[in-house]
Design a protein around this motif. Structure first.
Motif, PDB file in Angstrom:
ATOM      1  N   PRO A   1       2.493   5.028  -1.007  1.00  7.97           N
ATOM      2  CA  PRO A   1       1.871   6.302  -1.368  1.00  7.97           C
ATOM      3  C   PRO A   1       1.501   6.303  -2.854  1.00  7.97           C
ATOM      4  CG  PRO A   1       3.864   6.673  -0.061  1.00  7.97           C
ATOM      5  CD  PRO A   1       3.802   5.204  -0.359  1.00  7.97           C
TER       6      PRO A   1
ATOM      7  N   SER B   1      16.588   6.801  11.362  1.00  8.15           N
ATOM      8  CA  SER B   1      17.312   6.524  12.603  1.00  8.15           C
ATOM      9  C   SER B   1      18.584   5.755  12.269  1.00  8.15           C
ATOM     10  CB  SER B   1      16.433   5.684  13.521  1.00  8.15           C
ATOM     11  OG  SER B   1      16.243   4.397  12.959  1.00  8.15           O
TER      12      SER B   1
ATOM     13  N   ASP C   1       3.048   4.259  -6.076  1.00  6.87           N
ATOM     14  CA  ASP C   1       2.248   3.184  -6.665  1.00  6.87           C
ATOM     15  C   ASP C   1       2.144   3.362  -8.184  1.00  6.87           C
ATOM     16  OD1 ASP C   1       0.680   0.793  -6.031  1.00  6.87           O
ATOM     17  OD2 ASP C   1      -0.995   1.918  -6.868  1.00  6.87           O
TER      18      ASP C   1
ATOM     19  N   VAL D   1      17.805   2.174  11.258  1.00  3.55           N
ATOM     20  CA  VAL D   1      17.200   2.009   9.931  1.00  3.55           C
ATOM     21  C   VAL D   1      18.209   2.365   8.831  1.00  3.55           C
ATOM     22  CG1 VAL D   1      15.427   2.920   8.363  1.00  3.55           C
ATOM     23  CG2 VAL D   1      14.810   2.247  10.695  1.00  3.55           C
TER      24      VAL D   1
ATOM     25  N   GLY E   1       0.827  -1.212   0.000  1.00  2.00           N
ATOM     26  CA  GLY E   1       0.000   0.000   0.000  1.00  2.00           C
ATOM     27  C   GLY E   1       0.855   1.253   0.000  1.00  2.00           C
TER      28      GLY E   1
ATOM     29  N   ALA F   1      11.723  10.619   0.224  1.00  2.00           N
ATOM     30  CA  ALA F   1      10.552  11.136   0.950  1.00  2.00           C
ATOM     31  C   ALA F   1      10.108  10.158   2.033  1.00  2.00           C
ATOM     32  CB  ALA F   1       9.407  11.400  -0.030  1.00  2.00           C
ATOM     33  N   LEU F   2      10.185   8.879   1.742  1.00  2.00           N
ATOM     34  CA  LEU F   2       9.781   7.878   2.731  1.00  2.00           C
ATOM     35  C   LEU F   2      10.829   7.754   3.839  1.00  2.00           C
ATOM     36  CD1 LEU F   2       8.305   4.736   0.948  1.00  2.00           C
ATOM     37  CD2 LEU F   2       7.192   6.127   2.690  1.00  2.00           C
ATOM     38  N   ALA F   3      12.090   7.710   3.442  1.00  2.00           N
ATOM     39  CA  ALA F   3      13.159   7.460   4.417  1.00  2.00           C
ATOM     40  C   ALA F   3      13.349   8.650   5.345  1.00  2.00           C
ATOM     41  CB  ALA F   3      14.469   7.149   3.684  1.00  2.00           C
ATOM     42  N   GLY F   4      13.134   9.871   4.844  1.00  2.00           N
ATOM     43  CA  GLY F   4      13.371  11.047   5.679  1.00  2.00           C
ATOM     44  C   GLY F   4      14.793  11.025   6.211  1.00  2.00           C
TER      45      GLY F   4
ATOM     46  N   GLY G   1       9.591  -5.392   3.618  1.00  2.00           N
ATOM     47  CA  GLY G   1       9.052  -4.083   3.989  1.00  2.00           C
ATOM     48  C   GLY G   1       9.133  -3.120   2.813  1.00  2.00           C
ATOM     49  N   LEU G   2       8.301  -2.092   2.854  1.00  2.00           N
ATOM     50  CA  LEU G   2       8.238  -1.137   1.748  1.00  2.00           C
ATOM     51  C   LEU G   2       9.565  -0.410   1.565  1.00  2.00           C
ATOM     52  CD1 LEU G   2       6.715   0.446  -0.402  1.00  2.00           C
ATOM     53  CD2 LEU G   2       5.754   1.891   1.385  1.00  2.00           C
ATOM     54  N   LEU G   3      10.145   0.060   2.658  1.00  2.00           N
ATOM     55  CA  LEU G   3      11.378   0.830   2.564  1.00  2.00           C
ATOM     56  C   LEU G   3      12.551  -0.082   2.189  1.00  2.00           C
ATOM     57  CD1 LEU G   3      12.029   3.761   2.828  1.00  2.00           C
ATOM     58  CD2 LEU G   3      11.953   3.539   5.308  1.00  2.00           C
TER      59      LEU G   3
END
Lengths: 212, 212, 212, 212
Positions: D65, D182, D69, D185, D63, D176-179, D119-121
């Motif tokens: 963004p 941390s 997609d 991550v 799912g 944009a997802l990772a920003g 996972g997505l990332l």
């Protein structure tokens, strides 16, 4: 011999009967649905079909046989169209289509998604339960739908030859994959199917009664 | 009738033969392994067993039958012990146990993990391939291992009654789940099994020749 | 700065308040729970904790950091003990522990499982929601529990230092992984958390009212 | 500040250099590729792109963004076209396109798929590694490609404005997802990226040397 997919339906005959007799289903067929039930259904079912696209993607990630992959690609396109139709219905009726998912809706889509992630056969069984329940239930009540019913197009859609063919093909793919499943797998898939159709019934109950 | 698990082995007889005749395997059995091959094996196989714990977790996430779940819990404990044994071997031989995974090692663990995530039957088939290959290969060459071989304990471990029993139980669980699989599923699982044993052979080749 | 885990709770303060004021929660604390509600809770919560073991396995399959992996291993052991305690409570009260999952129970466990399969951060966020809701809710009402209450042990368990420490550690792992999430990830995890706590409330409502 | 996606490339500069200097890459650019290397590449890369469709489906099952997609839907269509182009190249060169995957090919696709399922990332990071490596490597050697080279169309494809835009957009979605991830991550995604580009290099080595 009865196909595996038909045996799954047979084992849940009581739920099938309950679906075709549910006041929400009858109300949609008769065209007498209360405004609040219509609104709940349009919004929650729109959420459902948008989430179902993730279910389709999860199934395709398993690398299904080509015929099944094509069916799923077609379903994905149909879901986009169905979400649009729900949005147009909401607009025509004068309420916003966007809404928060209610627990039973979120539970049902999570159930389908978790099984689609779990395995090809598990996810296909759950998806087939949802599609077959729609076909059979609306077929059972279609004759009640009066000419000019505001919901006639929906019922026509879910009783059309195209949809009947799609559900038959999906069942054929399930039967071909499942073969004569071992007792352990038959039990596993039977549990998956039963859980899905109980959610289907709970979904209509949720639309009829409101969230609680 | 030949069990499904045995038919999988039969269909890959050539790879089985190649494994038992591979210079790495013979060198470990004879106790004549070059230092560099030993080092590669200890490090890469330690990475393998640590990643295999994720495979086990992914399989348990499918909610397997109780007997299989217990087998997998036991395997997880065994993998922790095996990783420790590799670390001790590295220490005794005077090289660091930590290393980067080489592509074939990373590919093999990714292969097992992607199938364990894909489905219970797919993942179990791949895991069974790895375990059965170990049992059969070391059993085939165990008699070559001289008394006092520095690698004798490893070979004893993978030819022990306990390990033989574990692999038999794992095969039994696979056979019980698979039943008489449909042609589509038999083809799918056959492909999964063959890919895994090819990786097993490629892994030994990697240890023997170095990364390239 | 407020930790990410605490901000998730803050954003759902109304649900937190509703949980601590729910008649099921007050009834368990006061020791005045009707027989039927007790029975529903023991059976459905036992199903919940058994399914939660799959959630834990799915999270461990992501290869979490060591500290988190150890926490999850400990949780798994705790869930086995909790399922046993539910079975003993059922036996003592004279009803069978085994039951079919009701839709809200099945929806909640599917929700947790689908997010645990979806990703490490998504699944950890959903699990943390469930654990933190338990800690905070029972802590809020613990003082109402009279000496000798038949449910005193349960409340003591979920307000113990050990459980408080576990939830704090789990939140610490979540905060360490999440860091300062991007807007897209913060929105995604916020949605996951909110959905989980709504299910938590719906679960108690289900136990209190029965399945419908 | 350097974007996250660019920092991933910087951390793997040595592999980037090695890719652009690899004899397979130079041979394709110069149009001097030996027949056997061409054949290996066409067959194994065709397998790669067909398996990459599963990677795309697995990512869409998270799912993502909307913008991401849509990018993935476009990529899926591109992969179908690319598989067809490989089949046509095989036909023109007079060898069958179908082949068994070699271990490094199977390892690479398993690596991408296991991370896309994880996972997505994680999956997006691995996919970005593969796409960015293609763009940068072919861009680095494009000027060597003589007019009328039999492989000119391939190089033009992977250095086109359209492909450059796609890779930039994919990197933008990743950033944009990772920003500001941390440390845990960042370490996790850095490891995922490095593993993928090592596979990319190993893939070309495999095409150049043959399976071993």
């Amino acid at each position: 011999m009865t196909a595996f997919s038909d045996r799954l339906v047979e084992a849940n005959r009581a739920t099938w009967t309950a679906m075709a007799a549910h006041p929400f289903v009858l109300g949609l067929a008769d065209g007498t649905l209360p405004e609040q039930a219509l609104r709940a259904w349009v919004r929650q079912d729109r959420i459902f079909v948008l989430q179902e696209r993730r279910v389709v993607a999860a199934l395709r990630a398993h690398g299904p046989p080509d015929g099944l992959d094509r069916l799923l690609a077609g379903l994905d396109g149909g879901l986009v169209a169905e979400a649009d139709a729900f949005a147009r219905t909401a607009e025509a009726a004068g309420f916003p289509a966007d809404a928060e998912p209610w627990p039973v809706c979120l539970g049902y889509t999570s159930y389908l998604l978790s099984h689609a992630l779990d395995g090809l056969l598990e996810g296909l069984t759950a998806l087939y339960a949802a599609e077959r329940a729609y076909l059979d239930t609306w077929t059972a009540v279609a004759a009640r739908s009066p000419a000019g019913s505001p919901y006639g197009d929906w019922i026509q859609n879910w009783t059309s030859e195209a949809f009947r063919g799609f559900v038959a093909d999906l069942g054929g793919e399930l039967d071909a994959l499942a073969g004569s499943p071992s007792p352990a797998v038959a039990e596993r898939l039977g549990r998956v199917f039963t859980g899905a159709v109980r959610f289907e019934l709970a979904f209509w109950e949720m639309c009829w009664r409101g969230q609680a």
